[in-house]
Design a protein around this motif. Structure first.
Motif, PDB file in Angstrom:
ATOM      1  N   SER A 343       0.834  -1.206   0.000  1.00 32.32           N
ATOM      2  CA  SER A 343       0.000   0.000   0.000  1.00 32.32           C
ATOM      3  C   SER A 343       0.868   1.255   0.000  1.00 32.32           C
ATOM      4  CB  SER A 343      -0.923   0.015   1.222  1.00 32.32           C
ATOM      5  OG  SER A 343      -1.784  -1.094   1.197  1.00 32.32           O
ATOM      6  N   ALA A 344       1.938   1.231   0.796  1.00 28.14           N
ATOM      7  CA  ALA A 344       2.814   2.413   0.862  1.00 28.14           C
ATOM      8  C   ALA A 344       3.470   2.649  -0.501  1.00 28.14           C
ATOM      9  CB  ALA A 344       3.876   2.223   1.942  1.00 28.14           C
ATOM     10  N   ALA A 345       3.909   1.563  -1.139  1.00 29.46           N
ATOM     11  CA  ALA A 345       4.627   1.703  -2.414  1.00 29.46           C
ATOM     12  C   ALA A 345       3.694   2.110  -3.557  1.00 29.46           C
ATOM     13  CB  ALA A 345       5.330   0.387  -2.750  1.00 29.46           C
ATOM     14  N   HIS A 346       2.396   1.778  -3.449  1.00 28.00           N
ATOM     15  CA  HIS A 346       1.462   2.029  -4.570  1.00 28.00           C
ATOM     16  C   HIS A 346       0.354   3.001  -4.207  1.00 28.00           C
ATOM     17  CE1 HIS A 346       3.451  -1.777  -5.472  1.00 28.00           C
ATOM     18  NE2 HIS A 346       3.301  -1.446  -6.733  1.00 28.00           N
ATOM     19  N   PHE A 347       0.545   3.770  -3.114  1.00 28.62           N
ATOM     20  CA  PHE A 347      -0.569   4.566  -2.597  1.00 28.62           C
ATOM     21  C   PHE A 347      -1.147   5.509  -3.648  1.00 28.62           C
ATOM     22  CE2 PHE A 347      -3.054   7.356   0.020  1.00 28.62           C
ATOM     23  CZ  PHE A 347      -3.615   6.451   0.916  1.00 28.62           C
ATOM     24  N   ASP A 348      -0.278   6.086  -4.476  1.00 30.58           N
ATOM     25  CA  ASP A 348      -0.781   7.053  -5.461  1.00 30.58           C
ATOM     26  C   ASP A 348      -0.930   6.466  -6.858  1.00 30.58           C
ATOM     27  OD1 ASP A 348      -0.936   9.138  -3.569  1.00 30.58           O
ATOM     28  OD2 ASP A 348       1.244   9.295  -3.614  1.00 30.58           O
ATOM     29  N   ALA A 349      -0.827   5.142  -6.955  1.00 28.09           N
ATOM     30  CA  ALA A 349      -0.984   4.504  -8.278  1.00 28.09           C
ATOM     31  C   ALA A 349      -2.431   4.673  -8.756  1.00 28.09           C
ATOM     32  CB  ALA A 349      -0.648   3.018  -8.174  1.00 28.09           C
ATOM     33  N   PRO A 350      -2.648   4.745 -10.085  1.00 27.48           N
ATOM     34  CA  PRO A 350      -4.021   4.895 -10.584  1.00 27.48           C
ATOM     35  C   PRO A 350      -4.897   3.705 -10.184  1.00 27.48           C
ATOM     36  CG  PRO A 350      -2.395   5.148 -12.350  1.00 27.48           C
ATOM     37  CD  PRO A 350      -1.644   4.698 -11.147  1.00 27.48           C
ATOM     38  N   ASP A 351      -6.216   3.961 -10.108  1.00 27.39           N
ATOM     39  CA  ASP A 351      -7.157   2.916  -9.683  1.00 27.39           C
ATOM     40  C   ASP A 351      -7.030   1.641 -10.519  1.00 27.39           C
ATOM     41  OD1 ASP A 351      -8.160   4.527  -7.745  1.00 27.39           O
ATOM     42  OD2 ASP A 351     -10.195   4.674  -8.561  1.00 27.39           O
ATOM     43  N   ASP A 352      -6.848   1.796 -11.858  1.00 29.13           N
ATOM     44  CA  ASP A 352      -6.836   0.576 -12.686  1.00 29.13           C
ATOM     45  C   ASP A 352      -5.618  -0.296 -12.382  1.00 29.13           C
ATOM     46  OD1 ASP A 352      -5.301   2.570 -13.790  1.00 29.13           O
ATOM     47  OD2 ASP A 352      -5.502   1.829 -15.837  1.00 29.13           O
TER      48      ASP A 352
END
Ligand SMILES: Cc1cc2nc3c(=O)[nH]c(=O)nc-3n(C[C@H](O)[C@H](O)[C@H](O)COP(=O)(O)OP(=O)(O)OC[C@H]3O[C@@H](n4cnc5c(N)ncnc54)[C@H](O)[C@@H]3O)c2cc1C
Length: 450
Positions: A343-352
């Motif tokens: 979650s920390a590494a991908h927190f700002d990743a796009p929803d898709d």
């Protein structure tokens, strides 16, 4: 004149505090930054599917939460708890487990027979801890806060019990790292979640939060500052783009711990500042997947072993139709919670991107489910669970003493939130009740009697 209290934060802790203060004759107003009540517990609703902020498991021992539900007039809608089957996902398979009692833990796949024999010590240890620990006030047992749960479980029960029983429990329930987390939290969660039946509410936490809300409460009201003003406080907040102030005799700060210093730092002593400076929590990305079709016959919860480099640590599946009011007939709802690291590494990743990766874990457990998704939602909790690393309960004990001392000196400001007890809805409710009682005890004597 009725004493007035501003409660900052409309999560379960703040809403409970406000309710208790009103019951004690105070005038309480909740100021909540979000557009609606419920904080981290509140989820959403779409096309007949309802969900909470996470896959919330509730224990039969969560007696204060159950009492609050009954007081709010929702016992018939939300209780009794809906039972769930528990599975552990390991390698490519999910195996049903029953970690209530020694035999159930010994049978978890991966627990070695030698470690299973050592588990015979568990009932004796638990009996000893149960005498020491008050789940509503664990700081009373702060002397147990001396080692990590990894050290504790390895020492008493062996490495395989840690990897296959304790670590998945802590990852699934609190996204906690066993090497950092206090054994006291582990014992608390084990007593609540394994030694008692666990299930889910028959309705949503949002219903509870709405039932606890009063007309005077303000949403979309983001507090900027709390400062002493005469014998009370002046609270400055922003609502609809305009700055407003509210004077009160007392304040309950019911925000996550990380927000306390920026809001009220000037009113705190140095011991309190040190406590809040050290506050930490972990983030969580959550995928809610609305599914068409039947994938699990019964409500089920899946725990993933955290050491397998998977993004997901837990998943709950709720089948639709009666008696569920949360999922339409012929459909199912899966809620997947990603690990703290992922979650920390991908927190700002796009929803898709988040959806695609987490749906991969969904498909491994329920083949075909990703293709049957009607819609999905990604929920982002930057502060999902407070951390209870070794030593935190000792810090909490000091915070409690300082807070009581300040109250005795006439500072009518108290703190509430799950970070004071454990990362659970029950803990948030208990902390709200305690904060309200402490404040009302002082204020109704001093202000009510003036
Ligand atoms: C993914 C996930 C899964 C979970 N699973 C479970 C579970 O299975 N079982 C369980 O018992 N618990 C679970 N929990 C934990 C449970 O949801 C929390 O312990 C509980 O909701 C915390 O309530 P709280 O009131 O302490 O904090 P919060 O809900 O965080 O409330 C604090 C409120 O303060 C508000 N706020 C912050 N700053 C300001 C400001 N400046 N002005 C005004 N308002 C402000 C916030 O908007 C928020 O609404 C889970 C949580 C998450 C995120």
């Amino acid at each position: 004149m009725r004493p007035s209290v501003v409660v900052i934060g409309g999560g379960l802790a703040g809403l409970t505090a406000a309710r208790c203060l009103r019951a004690r004759g105070c005038e309480a107003t909740v100021l909540e930054a979000a557009p609606g009540p419920g904080g981290r517990a509140a989820g959403g609703e779409h096309e007949g599917f309802c969900w909470d902020g996470g896959a919330h498991a509730v224990s039969a021992r969560d007696v204060n939460l159950a009492a609050l539900i009954a007081e709010a007039g929702l016992a018939a809608e939300l209780l009794p708890l809906r039972p769930e089957r528990l599975f552990q996902v390991s390698g490519g398979s999910s195996v049903p487990i029953d970690p209530a009692g020694t035999l159930g833990i010994a049978r978890i796949p991966g627990v070695r027979w030698r470690d299973a024999l050592r588990l015979r010590r568990l009932p004796r240890l638990l009996a000893k801890f149960e005498e020491l620990i008050d789940p509503a006030d664990p700081v009373l047992a702060a002397r147990l806060d001396d080692r990590s749960l990894a050290d504790f479980v390895r020492l008493y029960f062996g490495a395989s019990a840690l990897d296959h029983w304790a670590a998945p429990l802590m990852a699934g329930d609190a996204l906690a790292d066993p090497h950092e987390t206090s054994r006291l939290l582990f014992i608390l969660l084990h007593l609540a979640r394994h030694e008692a039946p666990v299930g889910s509410l028959r309705g949503s936490f949002r219903e509870l939060a709405s039932a606890l809300t009063e007309e005077s409460d303000r949403f979309g009201a983001s507090v900027r500052n709390v400062e002493a003003a005469g014998p009370g406080f002046r609270v400055t907040y922003e609502q609809n783009g305009a700055e407003q102030t509210k004077e009160s005799d007392g304040v309950v700060l019911a925000t996550p711990a990380e927000f306390v210093l920026p809001l009220a730092g000037a009113s705190l002593g140095c011991a309190e500042r040190r406590f809040f400076e050290a506050a930490q929590s972990v983030p969580a990305l959550v995928l809610v997947a609305a599914l068409e079709g039947d994938f699990a016959e019964k409500a089920s919860r899946f725990r993933f072993r955290p050491d397998e480099r998977r993004p997901v640590v837990s998943m709950a599946v709720e089948p639709g139709g009666a008696p569920s009011r949360l999922v339409p007939e012929g459909c199912e709802r899966a809620v997947l919670v990603a690990s703290a690291e992922w979650s920390a590494a991908h927190f700002d990743a796009p929803d898709d991107v988040v959806t695609k990766t987490l749906a991969g874990s969904l498909g491994r457990v329920l083949p075909g489910a990703p293709d049957a998704m009607r819609f999905s939602r990604v929920l982002r909790h930057r502060r999902a669970f407070p951390r209870f690393d070794v030593g935190r309960y000792r810090d909490l004990q000091r915070l409690r003493d300082v807070e009581a001392d300040q109250l005795a000196r006439g500072r009518h400001l108290v703190f509430a939130g799950d970070y004071r007890i454990a990362p659970t809805a029950e803990a948030a409710v208990v902390s709200g009740q305690r904060a309200a009682t402490q404040l009302a005890d002082k204020m109704t004597v001093k202000i009510g009697g003036r």
